[in-house]
Structure formats: C-alpha cells, structure tokens
Design a protein around this motif. Structure first.
Motif, mmCIF file in Angstrom:
data_model
loop_
_atom_site.group_PDB
_atom_site.id
_atom_site.type_symbol
_atom_site.label_atom_id
_atom_site.label_comp_id
_atom_site.label_asym_id
_atom_site.label_seq_id
_atom_site.Cartn_x
_atom_site.Cartn_y
_atom_site.Cartn_z
ATOM 1 N N ARG A 22 11.352 -36.254 1.404
ATOM 2 C CA ARG A 22 12.744 -35.836 1.467
ATOM 3 C C ARG A 22 12.984 -35.148 2.810
ATOM 4 N NH1 ARG A 22 12.914 -38.695 -2.212
ATOM 5 N NH2 ARG A 22 14.005 -38.517 -4.214
ATOM 6 N N THR A 154 23.814 -44.617 2.152
ATOM 7 C CA THR A 154 22.870 -43.593 2.594
ATOM 8 C C THR A 154 21.531 -44.248 2.919
ATOM 9 O OG1 THR A 154 22.118 -43.131 0.336
ATOM 10 C CG2 THR A 154 23.928 -41.779 1.196
ATOM 11 N N GLU A 156 17.332 -42.995 4.483
ATOM 12 C CA GLU A 156 16.420 -41.991 5.022
ATOM 13 C C GLU A 156 15.457 -42.704 5.957
ATOM 14 O OE1 GLU A 156 14.621 -39.783 1.848
ATOM 15 O OE2 GLU A 156 16.563 -39.165 1.017
ATOM 16 N N ARG A 165 18.203 -38.047 7.159
ATOM 17 C CA ARG A 165 19.123 -38.778 6.280
ATOM 18 C C ARG A 165 20.304 -39.295 7.101
ATOM 19 N NH1 ARG A 165 19.478 -35.286 2.672
ATOM 20 N NH2 ARG A 165 18.146 -36.280 1.112
ATOM 21 N N GLU A 167 24.163 -41.098 6.489
ATOM 22 C CA GLU A 167 25.125 -41.305 5.410
ATOM 23 C C GLU A 167 26.537 -41.478 5.952
ATOM 24 O OE1 GLU A 167 24.764 -37.893 2.899
ATOM 25 O OE2 GLU A 167 25.066 -36.478 4.524
#
Length: 333
Positions: A22, A154, A156, A165, A167
């Motif tokens: 993440r 979106t 990553e 990220r 978006e």
C-alpha cells in the motif's frame, strides 16, 4: 478469449502482483535513503531496486552492471540490469509487451494474470513528481503497475524510489494519452513473470560475483571519466547558452548518471565483500560528481568554463585506482 478476459478485467477491480503493498505504508529500500549522495539513479534501476525488495530479494545483488558504464560522447551510459541478470538473481522473466490496443486494457489483463507491467508514461500525470514535472512539463519515465482498477480509475505503481497511487484525472490523463489511435507512438512496455524465488545469502553472492567477473571483462577500455573531463568545458559553454531547462537535462544525463551509478557500485562491492578500497573509490566518483554538478551551475552562471575539467579530476583518479584494484578480482571471479 483474450479480448473477453481484457474486457472482464476492465469491468472490475483487478488483483495485484504484491497484494500486501500500500502506498501509505510502503518503506523504500535503503538504497533510496534520502541521506545518500544520490538517492535516485535512473527510473529503470530505481524500479528494480524496489521490485527486488518487494520480492524479498537483495537488490544489491543486481548492481554489477554499473562497472560497464562508459562516456558516450554526449552522455554517460543509462546503466541498467539485463533481463538475464534479473532472472538469475531475482527469479523473474522479462518480456516485451506488444501494445496494439489501449494500454489500460493490456495492463489490466496482465496484472490480472499476476504479471507486473513496466510502461513508459508521461510524468506530467504522476503525482509523485510534484514540484518537478507533475502538471508542469511532459517527460518520459518508466513505472511498474502493481494494481489497476479501471472501474474506479485508480492504480498503484512503483516509480523511482517509492510506491504510489494514481487516481481520478491523473489516471484518466495518463491512460488517454496512450489510448489506441490517440498517438502514433505507443509506449514501450514490458511484463514480468515471476518464475522462481530470488537467490539469497551466499547463493546470491556467488551468482552476483560470477556476473561481476564477466562484466569486469566487458568494462570500458581506458578511463571514461577522463574523457568526460576533457569534454566538459566545451559542453558547458553550450549548456550555458541553452538555459536552465537544458542545464537540468545535461546534468541528469552526465553527472547524475555517473554519480548515482558509482554510488550503487560501491554498495555492490560492499555487499559482495570485495576490497573495501575499491568501494571507497567508487564513492569518491559519486562525491565528485555531486560537487561538480554545483560547479557546473556556477560556471554556467559566470560564463567561466576552464576550471571545470579540474573539478572532475578526483573522480578521474578514483576511477583509475578502482579499475586497478579490481583487475586482480576479475581474474578469480
């Protein structure tokens, strides 16, 4: 069949090659520490440092390519690991991805198949370049898409020394730029198959040492840093006439490539446990390139170019010492 899978992937959120990653919790590898002389090298090498770490491998293993860097007359070699090195050390197989449709469709399908996608993109739309090129200037760079969700617009991706990220309007702008028929020049892209586990520990060091032995035998003849020092004063006169934007381009392709390359090579030698003096010489090249970048800026501002060749002299000497120290190593690797 492939068209159906691509359409299906576009219609839902797809998986990720590294599901646990993440952006908000990603920690960059130590080779990208902000305290280093050159926290970033070039987009391709930086990608593989972070991908190698995500795989659980040892990114220091792949850096033997650095010894082959040469001065090409107008730039230092844009050094990067070969597909063979990556397969032998990280257990990955790298293939060109033919782009004949919207890049979004290709990436969505490949990520769904568990394959990381490396794509040349326009840094204008990359928020991690805020303050540099984001929404300011257009530039080519390479990212690795790990997660893509066309339905929510979106994605990553790995880029430089981090994981980020994309978006909304940034996602739409980047993908629209490479939509089928929107441009006659579709991006160069690759996909990664994860074939086996990375080599670790002594096994990784033995393999990397064998690779370095071959690369030492392919290293440039003579002293490429000396050739650059000879060419620098005349090149600086041209840079001064072309303005600040060209200065950054020239510095990136010469002094940054030289300095970052040999700072990484010093890390490679340390990791292999090879003579410490050679690693120190590599870092001296990196330090000198850093200082010379500031001296180049001053020389361009003051229009005084003659001292520039001397500014690189410590790196010229360090390169000669390093090669001499590594000559014996090449015979036994």
């Amino acid at each position: 069949m492939a068209d159906g899978r691509a359409a299906d992937a576009l219609g839902r959120g797809v998986s990720a090659c590294f599901p646990a990653l993440r952006p908000e919790s990603h920690v960059s590898h130590r080779l990208h520490d902000e305290g280093r002389m050159w926290p970033l090298s070039n987009c391709y090498v930086d990608l593989w440092i972070e991908i190698g770490a995500a795989l659980g491998g040892e990114p220091e293993a792949i850096l033997g390519f650095a010894i082959e860097q040469d001065f090409e007359g107008d730039q230092f070699t844009f050094s990067k690991p070969t597909g063979d090195d990556l397969q032998r050390l990280l257990g990955v197989q790298l293939y060109e991805l033919a782009v004949y449709d919207d890049i979004e469709r290709h990436v969505a399908l490949q990520v769904e198949r568990g394959r990381l996608c490396l794509v040349e993109v326009d840094s204008y739309f990359l928020p991690d370049t805020r303050g540099l090129t984001y929404r300011c200037t257009h530039g080519k760079t390479t990212v690795a898409f790990n997660r893509l969700n066309p339905a929510s617009r979106t994605a990553e991706y790995f880029h430089n020394g981090g994981y980020y990220r994309l978006e909304g309007e940034d996602y739409a702008g980047l993908m629209a730029g490479y939509a089928h028929g929107a441009t006659p020049f579709l991006p160069y892209a690759e996909f990664v198959r994860f074939a086996s586990r990375p080599r670790l520990g002594d096994e990784a060091r033995d393999e990397a040492a064998a690779i370095l032995g071959r690369r030492l035998r392919l290293a440039p003849e003579g002293n490429p840093v000396a050739r650059f020092a000879d060419a620098l004063p005349a090149a600086a006169e041209v840079v001064a006439e072309r303005g600040q934007d060209f200065f950054h381009l020239y510095a990136f392709n010469t002094l940054r490539q030289l300095g970052a390359n040999f700072e990484l090579f010093g890390d490679h030698l340390d990791w292999l446990g090879l003579p410490g003096d050679a690693a120190d010489d590599a870092r001296q090249i990196a330090r000198t390139a850093k200082a010379a970048q500031f001296q180049l800026a001053r020389a361009c501002a003051k229009r005084r170019f003659d001292p520039l060749a001397g500014a690189v002299a410590p790196a010229v000497d360090a390169y000669a010492r390093m090669r001499e120290r590594l000559a014996g190593v090449a015979k036994v690797l």
